[in-house]
Scaffold this motif. Structure first.
Motif, short mmCIF file in Angstrom:
data_model
loop_
_atom_site.label_atom_id
_atom_site.label_comp_id
_atom_site.label_asym_id
_atom_site.label_seq_id
_atom_site.Cartn_x
_atom_site.Cartn_y
_atom_site.Cartn_z
N LEU A 1 -0.90 -10.89 -0.16
CA LEU A 1 0.52 -11.04 -0.46
C LEU A 1 1.28 -10.07 0.42
O LEU A 1 1.25 -8.85 0.19
N GLN A 2 1.93 -10.61 1.44
CA GLN A 2 2.77 -9.81 2.31
C GLN A 2 4.15 -9.69 1.67
O GLN A 2 4.79 -10.71 1.40
N MET A 3 4.59 -8.48 1.43
CA MET A 3 5.84 -8.22 0.75
C MET A 3 6.76 -7.47 1.70
O MET A 3 6.48 -6.33 2.08
N ASN A 4 7.84 -8.11 2.08
CA ASN A 4 8.83 -7.53 2.97
C ASN A 4 10.15 -7.34 2.23
O ASN A 4 10.38 -7.95 1.19
N PHE B 1 8.43 -12.63 0.37
CA PHE B 1 6.98 -12.53 0.16
C PHE B 1 6.30 -13.74 0.76
O PHE B 1 6.84 -14.86 0.75
N THR B 2 5.08 -13.54 1.24
CA THR B 2 4.28 -14.62 1.78
C THR B 2 2.85 -14.48 1.28
O THR B 2 2.24 -13.42 1.43
N ILE B 3 2.32 -15.55 0.70
CA ILE B 3 0.95 -15.55 0.24
C ILE B 3 0.09 -16.26 1.28
O ILE B 3 0.51 -17.25 1.88
N SER B 4 -1.11 -15.76 1.48
CA SER B 4 -2.02 -16.36 2.43
C SER B 4 -3.45 -16.12 1.98
O SER B 4 -3.71 -15.33 1.06
N LYS B 5 -4.36 -16.79 2.64
CA LYS B 5 -5.76 -16.73 2.23
C LYS B 5 -6.66 -16.78 3.45
O LYS B 5 -6.38 -17.50 4.41
N GLY C 1 -1.27 -1.42 -2.95
CA GLY C 1 -0.06 -0.90 -3.57
C GLY C 1 0.24 0.50 -3.07
O GLY C 1 -0.57 1.16 -2.43
N GLY C 2 1.45 0.94 -3.39
CA GLY C 2 1.86 2.26 -2.98
C GLY C 2 3.32 2.49 -3.24
O GLY C 2 3.99 1.69 -3.91
N LEU C 3 3.81 3.59 -2.71
CA LEU C 3 5.21 3.98 -2.85
C LEU C 3 5.92 3.74 -1.53
O LEU C 3 5.51 4.26 -0.49
N GLY D 1 13.58 -1.81 1.21
CA GLY D 1 13.60 -2.38 2.54
C GLY D 1 12.27 -2.33 3.27
O GLY D 1 12.11 -2.98 4.31
N GLY D 2 11.33 -1.60 2.73
CA GLY D 2 10.03 -1.47 3.34
C GLY D 2 9.11 -2.63 3.02
O GLY D 2 9.49 -3.59 2.34
N SER D 3 7.87 -2.52 3.49
CA SER D 3 6.90 -3.60 3.34
C SER D 3 5.57 -3.06 2.85
O SER D 3 5.20 -1.91 3.11
N LEU D 4 4.86 -3.92 2.16
CA LEU D 4 3.48 -3.67 1.75
C LEU D 4 2.71 -4.97 1.86
O LEU D 4 3.28 -6.05 1.73
N ARG D 5 1.42 -4.85 2.07
CA ARG D 5 0.54 -6.01 2.06
C ARG D 5 -0.55 -5.78 1.02
O ARG D 5 -1.36 -4.87 1.17
#
Length: 127
Positions: A81-84, A68-72, A9-11, A15-19
């Motif tokens: 969880l890739q969040m774009n 969002f894309t979930i993967s394992k 998590g973060g700030l 339009g940005g992304s986090l994983r």
């Protein structure tokens, strides 16, 4: 002891992304239903995305589909969880959770099904 540790998590600006990462110890995620939940300010906890690797089933909340894309990764026993294209309304504390049941086949996001929870990681999206 079963532990789920959520990271990433973060700030970010809109339009940005986090994983996000959910690393498990004490249980094998391969045979579990794993879901990312979130709790936004002033809102109820809601299921975001789910994966059941034993069946290949996945679930995405309508508001995150296409973003969002979930993967394992079974080798590292980690769910991502890739969040774009993040939006301010994605701002929430995100939790990963594992179902107490093993070898399930369907993705379900009722939090009452989940016994194991990570500590949560804050995602803040600024406009």
């Amino acid at each position: 002891e079963v532990q789920l540790q959520a990271f990433g998590g973060g700030l970010v600006q809109a339009g940005g992304s986090l994983r996000l990462s959910c690393a498990a110890s004490g249980l094998t995620l391969h045979n579990r239903r794993i879901t990312w939940f979130r709790r936004a300010p002033g809102k109820e906890r809601e299921g975001v995305s789910c994966i059941v690797s034993s069946s290949g089933a996945t679930y995405y909340r309508d508001t995150v589909k296409g973003r969002f894309t979930i993967s394992k990764d079974n080798a590292s026993n980690t769910v991502y969880l890739q969040m774009n294209s993040l939006k301010p309304e994605d701002t929430a504390v995100y939790y990963c959770a594992a179902d107490r049941l093993q070898w399930v086949r369907r993705c379900l996001v009722d939090p009452r099904l989940y016994d194991y929870w990570g500590q949560g990681t804050q995602v803040t999206v600024s406009s």
